[in-house]
Design an enzyme around this catalytic site. Structure first.
Site, PDB file in Angstrom:
ATOM      1  N   ARG A 118       1.233  -1.630  -0.131  1.00  0.00           N
ATOM      2  CA  ARG A 118       0.108   0.168  -0.060  1.00  0.00           C
ATOM      3  C   ARG A 118       0.928   1.053  -0.100  1.00  0.00           C
ATOM      4  NH1 ARG A 118      -3.326  -2.686   3.746  1.00  0.00           N
ATOM      5  NH2 ARG A 118      -5.196  -3.476   2.874  1.00  0.00           N
ATOM      6  N   LYS A 140       2.340  11.846 -11.513  1.00  0.00           N
ATOM      7  CA  LYS A 140       1.587   9.967 -12.038  1.00  0.00           C
ATOM      8  C   LYS A 140       2.477   9.129 -12.301  1.00  0.00           C
ATOM      9  CE  LYS A 140      -0.801  14.134 -15.087  1.00  0.00           C
ATOM     10  NZ  LYS A 140      -1.576  13.814 -16.227  1.00  0.00           N
ATOM     11  N   GLU A 182       8.755  17.902 -25.372  1.00  0.00           N
ATOM     12  CA  GLU A 182       8.113  18.092 -23.908  1.00  0.00           C
ATOM     13  C   GLU A 182       8.689  19.667 -23.896  1.00  0.00           C
ATOM     14  OE1 GLU A 182       5.607  16.612 -22.527  1.00  0.00           O
ATOM     15  OE2 GLU A 182       5.971  14.003 -23.031  1.00  0.00           O
ATOM     16  N   LYS A 224       5.996  22.552 -14.526  1.00  0.00           N
ATOM     17  CA  LYS A 224       6.000  21.740 -14.187  1.00  0.00           C
ATOM     18  C   LYS A 224       5.452  21.601 -12.563  1.00  0.00           C
ATOM     19  CE  LYS A 224       4.396  17.558 -14.909  1.00  0.00           C
ATOM     20  NZ  LYS A 224       4.274  16.034 -14.833  1.00  0.00           N
ATOM     21  N   GLU A 234      -5.084  16.825 -11.166  1.00  0.00           N
ATOM     22  CA  GLU A 234      -5.367  17.103 -12.407  1.00  0.00           C
ATOM     23  C   GLU A 234      -7.384  17.075 -12.766  1.00  0.00           C
ATOM     24  OE1 GLU A 234      -3.345  15.114 -15.616  1.00  0.00           O
ATOM     25  OE2 GLU A 234      -4.981  15.125 -16.327  1.00  0.00           O
ATOM     26  N   ARG A 238      -3.610  21.269 -14.247  1.00  0.00           N
ATOM     27  CA  ARG A 238      -2.865  20.473 -14.959  1.00  0.00           C
ATOM     28  C   ARG A 238      -3.145  19.511 -16.296  1.00  0.00           C
ATOM     29  NH1 ARG A 238       0.600  15.586 -11.289  1.00  0.00           N
ATOM     30  NH2 ARG A 238       1.917  15.082 -12.798  1.00  0.00           N
ATOM     31  N   ASN A 242      -1.382  18.015 -21.201  1.00  0.00           N
ATOM     32  CA  ASN A 242      -1.359  16.998 -21.928  1.00  0.00           C
ATOM     33  C   ASN A 242      -1.344  17.737 -23.553  1.00  0.00           C
ATOM     34  OD1 ASN A 242      -1.839  14.465 -20.860  1.00  0.00           O
ATOM     35  ND2 ASN A 242      -3.165  15.714 -19.423  1.00  0.00           N
ATOM     36  N   HIS A 245      -1.225  14.939 -26.140  1.00  0.00           N
ATOM     37  CA  HIS A 245      -0.940  14.058 -25.773  1.00  0.00           C
ATOM     38  C   HIS A 245      -2.088  12.944 -26.172  1.00  0.00           C
ATOM     39  CE1 HIS A 245       2.258  15.361 -23.503  1.00  0.00           C
ATOM     40  NE2 HIS A 245       2.126  14.398 -22.961  1.00  0.00           N
ATOM     41  N   HIS A 249      -1.097   9.550 -28.024  1.00  0.00           N
ATOM     42  CA  HIS A 249      -1.699   8.561 -27.112  1.00  0.00           C
ATOM     43  C   HIS A 249      -2.285   7.635 -27.877  1.00  0.00           C
ATOM     44  CE1 HIS A 249      -1.287   9.840 -22.989  1.00  0.00           C
ATOM     45  NE2 HIS A 249       0.192  10.462 -23.281  1.00  0.00           N
ATOM     46  N   HIS A 262       7.427   8.356 -27.374  1.00  0.00           N
ATOM     47  CA  HIS A 262       6.136   9.438 -26.997  1.00  0.00           C
ATOM     48  C   HIS A 262       7.079  10.994 -26.727  1.00  0.00           C
ATOM     49  CE1 HIS A 262       3.057  10.425 -24.028  1.00  0.00           C
ATOM     50  NE2 HIS A 262       4.663  11.359 -23.112  1.00  0.00           N
TER      51      HIS A 262
HETATM   52  P1  NAD Z   1      12.146   5.989 -22.274  1.00  0.00           P
HETATM   53  O1  NAD Z   1      12.488   5.424 -20.434  1.00  0.00           O
HETATM   54  O2  NAD Z   1      11.886   4.232 -22.647  1.00  0.00           O
HETATM   55  O3  NAD Z   1      13.780   5.843 -22.536  1.00  0.00           O
HETATM   56  C1  NAD Z   1      14.436   6.252 -23.761  1.00  0.00           C
HETATM   57  C2  NAD Z   1      15.423   5.384 -24.333  1.00  0.00           C
HETATM   58  O4  NAD Z   1      16.708   5.695 -23.306  1.00  0.00           O
HETATM   59  C3  NAD Z   1      15.039   3.791 -23.236  1.00  0.00           C
HETATM   60  O5  NAD Z   1      15.590   2.839 -24.503  1.00  0.00           O
HETATM   61  C4  NAD Z   1      15.926   3.762 -22.266  1.00  0.00           C
HETATM   62  O6  NAD Z   1      16.686   3.320 -21.221  1.00  0.00           O
HETATM   63  C5  NAD Z   1      17.254   4.853 -22.534  1.00  0.00           C
HETATM   64  N1  NAD Z   1      18.043   5.687 -21.853  1.00  0.00           N
HETATM   65  C6  NAD Z   1      17.777   6.095 -20.649  1.00  0.00           C
HETATM   66  N2  NAD Z   1      18.618   6.821 -20.131  1.00  0.00           N
HETATM   67  C7  NAD Z   1      19.016   7.215 -21.360  1.00  0.00           C
HETATM   68  C8  NAD Z   1      20.755   7.563 -20.824  1.00  0.00           C
HETATM   69  N3  NAD Z   1      21.358   7.666 -19.979  1.00  0.00           N
HETATM   70  N4  NAD Z   1      22.116   6.894 -21.538  1.00  0.00           N
HETATM   71  C9  NAD Z   1      21.234   5.460 -22.620  1.00  0.00           C
HETATM   72  N5  NAD Z   1      20.554   5.435 -22.387  1.00  0.00           N
HETATM   73  C10 NAD Z   1      19.426   6.188 -21.969  1.00  0.00           C
HETATM   74  O7  NAD Z   1      11.688   6.771 -22.527  1.00  0.00           O
HETATM   75  P2  NAD Z   1      11.049   8.271 -22.071  1.00  0.00           P
HETATM   76  O8  NAD Z   1      11.397   8.665 -23.022  1.00  0.00           O
HETATM   77  O9  NAD Z   1      12.447   8.561 -20.954  1.00  0.00           O
HETATM   78  O10 NAD Z   1       9.635   8.412 -21.016  1.00  0.00           O
HETATM   79  C11 NAD Z   1       8.505   7.829 -21.815  1.00  0.00           C
HETATM   80  C12 NAD Z   1       8.045   7.562 -21.400  1.00  0.00           C
HETATM   81  O11 NAD Z   1       7.488   8.503 -20.124  1.00  0.00           O
HETATM   82  C13 NAD Z   1       6.099   7.196 -21.914  1.00  0.00           C
HETATM   83  O12 NAD Z   1       6.148   5.670 -21.201  1.00  0.00           O
HETATM   84  C14 NAD Z   1       5.582   7.883 -21.475  1.00  0.00           C
HETATM   85  O13 NAD Z   1       4.094   7.511 -20.872  1.00  0.00           O
HETATM   86  C15 NAD Z   1       5.658   8.554 -19.681  1.00  0.00           C
HETATM   87  N6  NAD Z   1       5.745   9.908 -20.115  1.00  0.00           N
HETATM   88  C16 NAD Z   1       5.361  10.529 -18.266  1.00  0.00           C
HETATM   89  C17 NAD Z   1       4.689  11.544 -17.467  1.00  0.00           C
HETATM   90  C18 NAD Z   1       4.668  11.647 -16.090  1.00  0.00           C
HETATM   91  O14 NAD Z   1       3.748  12.472 -16.433  1.00  0.00           O
HETATM   92  N7  NAD Z   1       4.367  10.475 -15.591  1.00  0.00           N
HETATM   93  C19 NAD Z   1       5.465  12.245 -18.393  1.00  0.00           C
HETATM   94  C20 NAD Z   1       5.472  12.045 -19.562  1.00  0.00           C
HETATM   95  C21 NAD Z   1       5.726  11.250 -20.058  1.00  0.00           C
HETATM   96  N1  GLY Z   2       2.894  14.713 -17.908  1.00  0.00           N
HETATM   97  C1  GLY Z   2       2.117  15.557 -17.918  1.00  0.00           C
HETATM   98  C2  GLY Z   2       1.541  15.685 -16.224  1.00  0.00           C
HETATM   99  O1  GLY Z   2       2.250  14.738 -14.962  1.00  0.00           O
HETATM  100  O2  GLY Z   2       0.350  15.748 -15.822  1.00  0.00           O
END
Ligand code: NAD
Ligand code: GLY
Length: 360
Positions: A118, A140, A182, A224, A234, A238, A242, A245, A249, A262
């Site tokens: 939890r 998130k 972003e 942010k 949100e 917030r 998006n 997005h 998505h 992404h």
């Molecule tokens: P990712 O986590 O897939 O990383 C991208 C690639 O880079 C991967 O292959 C990873 O292994 C590699 N990598 C990471 N750090 C590295 C480094 N320092 N050196 C070399 N390689 C490295 O992709 P991302 O773009 O970081 O994240 C995308 C994800 O984030 C999506 O799933 C998206 O939905 C999510 N997201 C979430 C939020 C949120 O608010 N929680 C906001 C935006 C995006």
């Molecule tokens: N990336 C969108 C949010 O954090 O709300």
């Protein structure tokens, strides 16, 4: 080192931004109150940075969970593997989880932390530009479902975010560009001066000028942090994060997770949202061209995939967390630097955008 704060009362937490932060044991010590620590990372990041973190945690009992790399593994199945390992090793409720990676690892690690017994404490160590400017901040967390992106999840805030810009040295150019999508978003939704700064400094960012990157990360996190402090769950502002997005998505889900990054899907989606904002009479042709040319300079895609027609887009967009009573609601731009709250859109106008923008 810069130290920003996400203000959420007794759950407030710092975002540390700087270079060489992974090697600072005091940063970890301040936020880890347990003997047991689990690090969640993936097969690409582990050989690069896991040892550095382990060295800072000498006196702790550390468990490593190394997941396969990719958006296609951001699933309940792989979060369950984290639980399996924690239970097998008898990790207690006072343990700390460290998510070391990009947005995929951050979202999965955060979700595992929210659910395990939890809720256990967790720390975000984002290693992509996208994760440093967006996903690691704001709580998130979650995973994808075959029918929709990020459809299973929880709001769950970390103890701190450690954004070490020097880890971006190993990030490839495609990933850097995806992160810039972003970054540009913050300028478009609420910070016209930042958007203009980006227009003038995009070349410096692309050649990884340290000063320019540090400024872009700080500005993005500041925007942010302010938004999250104002509207953690949100219910209002917030949602403007998006922008693009809902289209994005749909592109990710419809193309198969991992086909588009992404940030790439968000870039295309932002162009579609800009086109729709122009059709609403809010943006001029020149505004839309400024947005598109900035994405082009970042080597980001700007056209939707040919195999997703408007019917398929509409079907995919119907699964979105902003929708109410099944009605698609979108974030659009009133002008450059000002986003709308989620807006019910005229379906005919949306179909015009889906059918014509980037289709010739
Ligand atoms: P990712 O986590 O897939 O990383 C991208 C690639 O880079 C991967 O292959 C990873 O292994 C590699 N990598 C990471 N750090 C590295 C480094 N320092 N050196 C070399 N390689 C490295 O992709 P991302 O773009 O970081 O994240 C995308 C994800 O984030 C999506 O799933 C998206 O939905 C999510 N997201 C979430 C939020 C949120 O608010 N929680 C906001 C935006 C995006
Ligand atoms: N990336 C969108 C949010 O954090 O709300």
């Amino acid at each position: 080192m810069k130290n920003l704060l996400v203000e959420l009362g007794h759950r407030s937490y710092p975002i540390y931004i700087g270079s060489g932060l992974l090697n600072q044991p005091e940063l970890y010590a301040q936020h880890i109150n347990s003997k047991q620590v689990v690090i969640i990372t993936n097969e690409t990041i582990a050989p690069l940075y896991l040892d550095t973190i382990l060295k800072q945690l000498g006196s702790h009992i550390v468990e490593e969970v190394i997941l396969p790399d990719g958006e296609q593994y951001k699933t309940l199945e792989y979060v369950t593997k984290i639980f399996d390992q924690l239970l097998a090793k008898k990790f207690s409720r006072n343990s700390t989880l460290i998510a070391l990676g990009g947005g995929v690892i951050g979202d999965m690690g955060g979700f595992a932390a929210a659910c395990y017994q939890r809720g256990i404490a967790f720390i975000q160590i984002p290693t992509t530009l996208l994760a440093q400017v967006d996903s690691s901040v704001g709580g998130k967390t979650g995973v994808n479902h075959p029918l929709g992106k990020n459809m299973i999840g929880a709001f769950y805030q970390p103890q701190c975010v450690i954004a070490d810009a020097s880890v971006l040295d190993t990030l490839d150019n495609r990933q850097l560009s995806a992160g810039l999508a972003e970054v540009i978003k913050y300028g478009l939704i609420r910070d016209i001066e930042f958007f203009e700064w980006l227009e003038h400094n995009i070349d410096a960012l692309l050649r990884r000028d340290k000063k320019a990157l540090a400024y872009a990360i700080e500005k993005s996190c500041l925007n942010k942090a302010q938004i999250v402090s104002e509207d953690e769950n949100e219910t209002g502002i917030r949602a403007t994060l998006n922008l693009g997005h809902t289209f994005g998505h749909a592109i990710e889900t419809g193309s198969g997770y991992g086909t588009y990054l992404h940030g790439e899907a968000v870039a295309i989606g932002t162009c579609q949202a800009a086109d729709l904002s122009r059709r609403k009479g809010w943006l001029t042709d020149q505004d839309v061209n400024r947005i598109i040319s900035l994405f082009i300079k970042c080597h980001l895609p700007i056209h939707p995939p040919k195999n997703l027609d408007s019917n398929r887009f509409l079907e995919l967009m119907a699964v979105d967390k902003k929708n109410i009573d099944g009605q698609i609601r979108l974030i659009l731009l009133k002008k450059l630097g000002e986003a709308t709250l989620p807006t019910n859109v005229d379906k005919a106008l949306l179909i015009e955008t889906l059918d014509t923008y980037g289709r010739s």
